[in-house]
Design an enzyme around this catalytic site. Structure first.
Site, PDB file in Angstrom:
ATOM      1  N   ASP A   1      -8.187   3.822   1.113  1.00 17.65           N
ATOM      2  CA  ASP A   1      -7.286   4.039   2.245  1.00 17.65           C
ATOM      3  C   ASP A   1      -8.063   4.626   3.422  1.00 17.65           C
ATOM      4  O   ASP A   1      -8.615   5.715   3.318  1.00 17.65           O
ATOM      5  CB  ASP A   1      -6.179   5.000   1.825  1.00 17.65           C
ATOM      6  CG  ASP A   1      -5.043   5.072   2.827  1.00 17.65           C
ATOM      7  OD1 ASP A   1      -5.164   4.517   3.937  1.00 17.65           O
ATOM      8  OD2 ASP A   1      -4.020   5.694   2.486  1.00 17.65           O
TER       9      ASP A   1
ATOM     10  N   CYS B   1       0.859  -1.179   0.000  1.00 17.72           N
ATOM     11  CA  CYS B   1       0.000   0.000   0.000  1.00 17.72           C
ATOM     12  C   CYS B   1       0.899   1.233   0.000  1.00 17.72           C
ATOM     13  O   CYS B   1       2.044   1.165  -0.442  1.00 17.72           O
ATOM     14  CB  CYS B   1      -0.996  -0.021   1.156  1.00 17.72           C
ATOM     15  SG  CYS B   1      -0.277   0.191   2.795  1.00 17.72           S
TER      16      CYS B   1
ATOM     17  N   ARG C   1      -3.691  -0.579   5.308  1.00 18.73           N
ATOM     18  CA  ARG C   1      -4.213  -1.624   4.434  1.00 18.73           C
ATOM     19  C   ARG C   1      -3.294  -2.834   4.287  1.00 18.73           C
ATOM     20  O   ARG C   1      -3.739  -3.972   4.471  1.00 18.73           O
ATOM     21  CB  ARG C   1      -4.525  -1.045   3.044  1.00 18.73           C
ATOM     22  CG  ARG C   1      -5.657  -0.041   3.061  1.00 18.73           C
ATOM     23  CD  ARG C   1      -5.804   0.658   1.729  1.00 18.73           C
ATOM     24  NE  ARG C   1      -4.661   1.544   1.508  1.00 18.73           N
ATOM     25  CZ  ARG C   1      -4.461   2.237   0.397  1.00 18.73           C
ATOM     26  NH1 ARG C   1      -5.304   2.126  -0.615  1.00 18.73           N
ATOM     27  NH2 ARG C   1      -3.418   3.041   0.274  1.00 18.73           N
TER      28      ARG C   1
END
Length: 165
Positions: free
Chosen positions: A132, A18, A24
């Site tokens: 996100d 990420c 994440r």
């Protein structure tokens, strides 16, 4: 004649990527570890990294809290930047969105990289990006965790023929 020795056990390496490696990708890594344990797949290693990560940053408090409620421990997570060595280590690199793919490509991983959503959907470019949750409320992290749980499970199902024939 002697019996044929069994081939050495090989490890399959899965890397989640990420941006900052605090939300994440650590969640995806933790979910994957728990699911691999549940499935009894001992030959798979999982790591995570971020294209803009600073080394050693813990997972966000919200990610740790949400994961803990689901039986996933992120308390020891320390972020790491994506490096050519990590890309080389990985057999498959799964990113949270298309914006992460160019970094993987520049490090020589184009042929083994896909977004997690696309990979989970079968690789036809139909899968979703994972939004996100950084800076958002805990409820957003819950949504992200649940989305990742489904995507990671689908990705492992897709890998099952080679990882657990």
């Amino acid at each position: 004649m002697t019996e044929q020795a069994s081939p050495p056990t090989t490890t399959y390496n899965l890397l989640f990527v990420c941006t900052g490696n605090t939300c994440r990708s650590p969640l995806a890594e933790g979910i994957a570890r728990a699911e691999l344990q549940r499935r009894g797949w001992a030959n798979v290693q999982v790591k995570s990294a971020g294209v803009s990560a600073h080394p050693g940053v813990p997972a966000t408090m919200e990610a740790v809290t949400v994961a803990r409620r689901q039986g996933v421990d992120l308390s020891a997570h320390a972020s790491q930047p994506l490096t050519p060595a990590l890309v080389s280590w990985a057999d498959v690199v799964l990113t949270m969105g298309p914006s992460h793919l160019p970094s993987v490509d520049r490090m020589g991983g184009a042929e083994k990289a896909a977004t997690l959503g696309d990979f989970a959907a079968g690789g036809e470019g139909l899968g979703p990006s994972v939004p996100d949750p950084f800076g958002g409320p805990e409820a957003l992290y819950e949504e992200t965790f649940n989305e990742l749980r489904g995507l990671v499970g689908a990705a492992l199902d897709r890998l099952a023929p080679i990882l657990h024939p």
